[in-house]
Scaffold this motif. Structure first.
Motif, PDB file in Angstrom:
ATOM      1  N   THR A 501      -7.386  -4.490   4.711  1.00  0.00           N
ATOM      2  CA  THR A 501      -8.664  -4.317   4.002  1.00  0.00           C
ATOM      3  C   THR A 501      -9.701  -3.653   4.892  1.00  0.00           C
ATOM      4  O   THR A 501     -10.801  -3.357   4.428  1.00  0.00           O
ATOM      5  CB  THR A 501      -9.246  -5.670   3.509  1.00  0.00           C
ATOM      6  OG1 THR A 501      -9.580  -6.469   4.648  1.00  0.00           O
ATOM      7  CG2 THR A 501      -8.276  -6.410   2.616  1.00  0.00           C
ATOM      8  N   GLU A 503     -10.853  -0.588   6.587  1.00  0.00           N
ATOM      9  CA  GLU A 503     -10.600   0.855   6.533  1.00  0.00           C
ATOM     10  C   GLU A 503     -10.508   1.473   7.928  1.00  0.00           C
ATOM     11  O   GLU A 503      -9.707   2.381   8.172  1.00  0.00           O
ATOM     12  CB  GLU A 503     -11.739   1.528   5.741  1.00  0.00           C
ATOM     13  CG  GLU A 503     -11.493   2.979   5.456  1.00  0.00           C
ATOM     14  CD  GLU A 503     -11.795   3.333   4.006  1.00  0.00           C
ATOM     15  OE1 GLU A 503     -12.701   2.702   3.426  1.00  0.00           O
ATOM     16  OE2 GLU A 503     -11.113   4.229   3.470  1.00  0.00           O
ATOM     17  N   ASN A 528      -7.240  -3.485  -0.456  1.00  0.00           N
ATOM     18  CA  ASN A 528      -8.309  -3.014  -1.344  1.00  0.00           C
ATOM     19  C   ASN A 528      -8.447  -1.495  -1.226  1.00  0.00           C
ATOM     20  O   ASN A 528      -9.411  -0.919  -1.704  1.00  0.00           O
ATOM     21  CB  ASN A 528      -9.638  -3.698  -1.006  1.00  0.00           C
ATOM     22  CG  ASN A 528     -10.059  -3.438   0.430  1.00  0.00           C
ATOM     23  OD1 ASN A 528      -9.338  -2.788   1.196  1.00  0.00           O
ATOM     24  ND2 ASN A 528     -11.216  -3.950   0.816  1.00  0.00           N
ATOM     25  N   LYS A 544     -12.387  -3.800  -3.966  1.00  0.00           N
ATOM     26  CA  LYS A 544     -13.175  -3.608  -2.736  1.00  0.00           C
ATOM     27  C   LYS A 544     -14.578  -4.142  -3.004  1.00  0.00           C
ATOM     28  O   LYS A 544     -15.233  -3.716  -3.951  1.00  0.00           O
ATOM     29  CB  LYS A 544     -13.227  -2.117  -2.413  1.00  0.00           C
ATOM     30  CG  LYS A 544     -13.804  -1.813  -1.050  1.00  0.00           C
ATOM     31  CD  LYS A 544     -13.456  -0.380  -0.654  1.00  0.00           C
ATOM     32  CE  LYS A 544     -14.151   0.062   0.620  1.00  0.00           C
ATOM     33  NZ  LYS A 544     -14.045  -0.841   1.737  1.00  0.00           N
ATOM     34  N   GLN A 550     -15.476  -9.780   1.219  1.00  0.00           N
ATOM     35  CA  GLN A 550     -14.073  -9.349   1.082  1.00  0.00           C
ATOM     36  C   GLN A 550     -13.065 -10.448   1.440  1.00  0.00           C
ATOM     37  O   GLN A 550     -12.115 -10.676   0.688  1.00  0.00           O
ATOM     38  CB  GLN A 550     -13.842  -8.089   1.944  1.00  0.00           C
ATOM     39  CG  GLN A 550     -12.508  -7.409   1.683  1.00  0.00           C
ATOM     40  CD  GLN A 550     -12.442  -6.782   0.293  1.00  0.00           C
ATOM     41  OE1 GLN A 550     -13.297  -6.010  -0.106  1.00  0.00           O
ATOM     42  NE2 GLN A 550     -11.417  -7.158  -0.465  1.00  0.00           N
TER      43      GLN A 550
END
Ligand code: F6R
Length: 586
Positions: A501, A503, A528, A544, A550
């Motif tokens: 999750t 990035e 996500n 997301k 999150q």
């Protein structure tokens, strides 16, 4: 662990005591027993296994106005009828929660003095030792008051004397004990929820105090009568059973949308109601099991976004470590039950150093909640399934709110996601086909979880959930670590569940997933993010949302996957083998 209850009042003592005991079954379910007074005699009944087995052998019409009872999580000696409580030696019949660490030493002394033993338990030794002390001094209060001089370890005891059949005595050291009061009826119990069906009025018993219940209740501290405050339990902890759900775990997973929304909504516009952490430049977080895992999530949030160093410690290690404190350190203790022995011991250790402490706790009035300088209740309601779900996400929610406050984040950036969070979680619960993924993996002996940073923390919890309720061996690694040894375990068909999750480090984890796929692994991805088609055999897509929120939602699919795998394997989901909900032993 273990739960104790006692009741003195009207003639339905058996029913009331067992009703209360059932509320404590989360503390252990290896065996159960009751001692009650009937026709001037103490009758003891005990059975191996769940309280239900004991109930099947009780006559609830039998008249009795005094009883003590116990549900056991075995520590000394296997789970069988002989080792079950209550134990009886000489004049004494008792139930015990805790561990008498020096029981072998005491046992030797007792054997020399003519005592025989039938069980393997430390409790029978405690029982005999009290009888031994009573043979030398017939003042019961003095005898019970003196046991802390002889017993090392922890105990909450409910005691009957065969020469005073209208009384219950009780005492404690480091195991919880409360007295419940309703007019002329008195209860003793390991926690308040056990007695709530009958009364919300209770007294917290402090270490070494002695309780004497007959027509009234007298509490002694160091042999002096003390007037204790009668508290009223004000929280709504309604437990309406499983409702339409097959298991409490599934019910509790489904309670998460409301609990998380409630907490976020309660605090997001009132962050001033949360403790001010601005003066702390370092936070240590201490917990066990899933509570430790939530600490790791907190570490990622505080370090990643609030410029605050966080160190997380497993309580059973921290308490024996050399600990380093800097000025402006806050220590946060996380515990659903508020009674976990190691976490509580760490809290006491830290308090001796005068370091600021904050507890994040579910069980109201529990020891950790009471003893920390400050407490935030997660208000998740009673969690019955042994495997935590809603308490875990509620703990993360509180940590996220604290990190939001400490980072001075503009809350406008969160409002849309908070407003949508109920729907977001509900759709993760209802709209994903977990059963077919469970079908693919439920026969496997080994499963791996990988992730980096916050995703590694989530992977740890996902793996623990799977292990504890499905009994499948699963291991968790930081994604980059596999190639340093563990990758040798990956072969054709090994399921590897990857959490991605974050990035910023997505590509690094993707490379690690490719490495295991090249060696035959089945890749299940929880993410996500888009664009990883080449590494996916199965994907669970999570929405997301804001970075603080999150982790709260990413764990939901892993809870459900574990649930459906365990169900497929026919496991006892709410009461997994060998476990108990409140770990009051070290
Ligand atoms: C796992 C689980 C345990 C608890 C741990 C700490 O599902 O529930 O790992 O998290 O025993 O318990 P508490 O939070 O009561 O201190």
């Amino acid at each position: 662990m273990c739960g104790i209850v006692g009741y003195r009042g009207h003639n339905d003592a058996i029913k009331k005591t067992i009703n209360c005991l059932e509320k404590l079954e989360y503390r252990g379910y290896d065996s159960a027993g009751i001692a009650y007074i009937s026709l001037n005699d103490i009758i003891i009944k005990k059975e191996k296994g769940r309280i239900k087995n004991l109930k099947d052998n009780l006559n609830f019409d039998e008249q009795s106005n005094i009883a003590i009872a116990h549900t056991r999580w075995a520590t000394h000696g296997e789970s069988n009828q002989i080792n079950a409580h209550p134990h009886n030696v000489g004049h004494i019949t008792l139930v015990h929660n805790g561990i008498i660490e020096n029981y072998l030493e005491l046992k030797e002394e007792l054997i020399v003095n003519g005592y025989d033993f039938v069980s393997e338990t430390d409790t029978e030794v405690a029982c005999a030792y009290i009888d031994y002390l009573y043979s030398k001094n017939n003042n019961k209060i003095e005898v019970i008051n003196s046991i802390s001089k002889y017993f090392k370890g922890s105990y909450a005891l409910g005691i009957l004397f065969d020469d005073e059949l209208d009384s219950i005595y009780a005492t404690r050291l480091d195991s919880p004990l409360i007295v419940g009061i309703k007019d002329d009826e008195y209860f003793i119990a390991s926690d308040v929820p056990a007695i709530l069906e009958y009364t919300d009025k209770y007294i917290l018993i402090d270490n070494k105090e002695v309780v004497h219940i007959n027509d009234s209740c007298t509490i002694y501290n160091n042999l002096n009568v003390v007037n204790k405050e009668i508290n009223t339990f004000e929280f709504n902890i309604e437990n309406n059973g499983k409702g339409n759900y097959e298991h409490y775990m599934l019910k509790e997973i489904n309670e998460q949308p409301n609990i998380i929304y409630y907490l976020l909504n309660k605090y997001i516009n009132n962050l001033e109601e949360l403790p001010d952490l601005s003066k702390y430049n370092r936070i240590d977080i201490i917990g066990c099991g899933s509570a430790y895992h939530t600490g790791l999530i907190g570490k990622s949030l505080f370090e990643g976004y609030a410029n605050t160093e966080v160190n997380c410690y497993v309580a059973s290690e921290y308490r024996y470590q050399t600990n380093f404190y800097t000025d402006n350190t806050l220590i946060i203790f996380i515990s659903q039950s508020g009674e976990t022995a190691d976490t509580l011991a760490c809290l006491r250790k830290v308090k001796e150093k005068n370091i600021d402490t904050l507890a994040i706790v579910n069980a109201v009035g529990s020891s950790i909640a009471r003893e920390a300088d400050n407490v935030i209740y997660i208000e998740a309601g009673p969690e019955i399934a042994v495997a935590t779900t809603k308490a875990y996400t509620a703990q993360i929610t509180i940590l996220a709110l604290l990190a939001i406050k400490k980072s001075n984040t503009n809350i406008d950036t969160l409002i849309t996601d908070i407003n949508n969070i109920k729907d977001t979680i509900s759709s993760l619960i209802n709209d994903i086909d977990y059963v077919s993924i469970a079908e693919e993996i439920y026969k496997r002996d080994d499963i791996f979880f990988i992730g980096r940073l916050i995703d590694y923390a989530i992977a740890l919890e996902g793996s623990l959930k799977l292990k504890e309720i499905s009994y499948i061996n699963s291991s968790t690694y930081p994604a980059g670590e596999l190639k340093h040894g563990t990758i040798s375990l990956i072969d054709e068909g090994t399921p590897v569940i990857s959490i991605i999750t974050d990035e910023n480090i997505k590509d690094k984890t993707v490379s690690n997933v490719k490495e295991v796929k090249a060696r035959g692994a089945i890749s299940i991805l929880v993410t996500n993010l888009d664009g990883m088609d080449d590494i996916i055999d199965n994907i669970i897509k999570v929405p997301k949302v804001n970075k603080f929120l999150q982790p709260i939602i990413t764990i939901i699919p892993l809870q459900l996957l574990s649930y459906f795998v365990a169900r497929k394997r026919g496991c006892d989901i709410d009461k997994p083998r060998n476990l108990a909900k409140s770990v009051t032993v070290e």
